[in-house]
Design an enzyme around this catalytic site. Sequence first.
Site, short mmCIF file in Angstrom:
data_model
loop_
_atom_site.label_atom_id
_atom_site.label_comp_id
_atom_site.label_asym_id
_atom_site.label_seq_id
_atom_site.Cartn_x
_atom_site.Cartn_y
_atom_site.Cartn_z
N ASP A 36 0.93 -1.13 -0.15
CA ASP A 36 0.01 0.08 -0.23
C ASP A 36 0.84 1.35 0.00
O ASP A 36 1.54 0.93 1.06
CB ASP A 36 -0.90 -0.32 1.15
CG ASP A 36 -2.46 1.04 1.17
OD1 ASP A 36 -1.42 2.18 0.68
OD2 ASP A 36 -2.89 0.33 1.27
N LEU A 79 -6.53 -4.64 -4.45
CA LEU A 79 -7.99 -3.97 -4.41
C LEU A 79 -6.51 -2.35 -4.51
O LEU A 79 -7.85 -1.52 -4.20
CB LEU A 79 -8.14 -4.00 -2.45
CG LEU A 79 -9.09 -5.06 -2.24
CD1 LEU A 79 -8.48 -6.70 -2.28
CD2 LEU A 79 -9.92 -4.90 -1.37
N ALA A 120 -10.89 -6.65 -7.48
CA ALA A 120 -11.77 -5.89 -6.44
C ALA A 120 -12.27 -4.87 -7.84
O ALA A 120 -11.66 -3.44 -8.28
CB ALA A 120 -11.38 -5.46 -5.51
N TYR A 152 -13.40 6.33 -14.39
CA TYR A 152 -13.87 5.21 -12.74
C TYR A 152 -13.94 4.20 -13.17
O TYR A 152 -13.40 3.82 -13.59
CB TYR A 152 -14.30 6.47 -11.90
CG TYR A 152 -13.82 5.30 -10.66
CD1 TYR A 152 -12.99 5.01 -9.96
CD2 TYR A 152 -14.62 5.15 -10.03
CE1 TYR A 152 -12.90 3.81 -8.81
CE2 TYR A 152 -15.29 4.05 -8.52
CZ TYR A 152 -13.85 3.33 -8.55
OH TYR A 152 -13.77 2.29 -7.99
#
Length: 325
Positions: A36, A79, A120, A152
Amino acid sequence: MSTNVQKVLVTGGGGFIGSHLVDALCADGYEVTVLDLLTTGNAKNLHASMDKIRFIRGSILDESLVDQLVSETDVVFHLAAAVGVRHIVEDPLDSILVNVRGTDHVLSACFKYWKRVLVASTSEVYGRTAKVPMQEDDDRVLGATTVHRWSYSTSKALDEHLAFAYSANGLPVSIVRYFNSYGPRLDPRGYGSVMANFLSEALSGRPITVHGDGQQSRCFTYVDDTVRGTILAGLSEESIGTVVNIGNTRETTILELAELIRDYVGSKSEISFDTYESYYGPGFADTRRRVPDATRAKELLGWEPTVSLEEGLALTYEWWKKNVG
Ligand code: UDP
């Protein structure tokens, strides 16, 4: 479920949904590595699991890092993404590059090392279709490319296409589409969350700002339900090669949500109506109703939401009071 899975890589594991996923995977006994960048993610989100995980601060745009981490794992939960409609509208270029290039790096590494992967995705993929409930194989309905919001949806749809293309080449891939997840660790800055904005406004006594007429609707899904659906989809055999909606089917208008939150926290805030333009800038297009068809999730994964909006709101509020104020 998967007895031969021990090591799990979670990209975006410091984010709102990602960190709850990490907690659940740790509780299930998996060895978890988190990748991350901590831009919209937050190290605090990983507080409960930090001593159990391997945490790597880095980007999915770092191709060699992604390659290395994927080579070392059994399964990937991907994700990491640029999230939140407002964020996307403010910085469409960054969003597109992170979502498309980053996912390309993750999927190509999974293909190289033959690792199972869950991608995801989002209910934004359906765009502004008027057909509800939204079923996984429905047509997508999008606005013009001059409206940044749709980038998006398109970037995540391209991720799905990539995933299906690798799947056609035999890679075990699953995709989930989320519907308005909420719960503890919602980002108080409000990235992608009407719930965070309303809670913060209601608690400070500022007006609760509803965009448009407030009759647009969403299906709010408590994060523990989202996470359970994600793990089922990421590890069960039945979901390989498919996309599954993970969303609560109870439809709530944004005005109803505003009233619910105001009443629940006992706030004296007035509910005010504002234009979309004042929040998102000119040319913004909203999705009027967003409701999942959750049949596939139930049939394939045995997944159903278990937390009502009232229960979920209570849990979120409890966390918010302790952690945000
Ligand atoms: N919204 C609102 N007030 C806010 C933030 C959002 O009325 O302070 C509305 C927004 O215009 C949309 C809905 O709430 O119609 C859900 O917005 P959110 O950004 O949470 O998620 P979306 O479903 O649009 O991705």
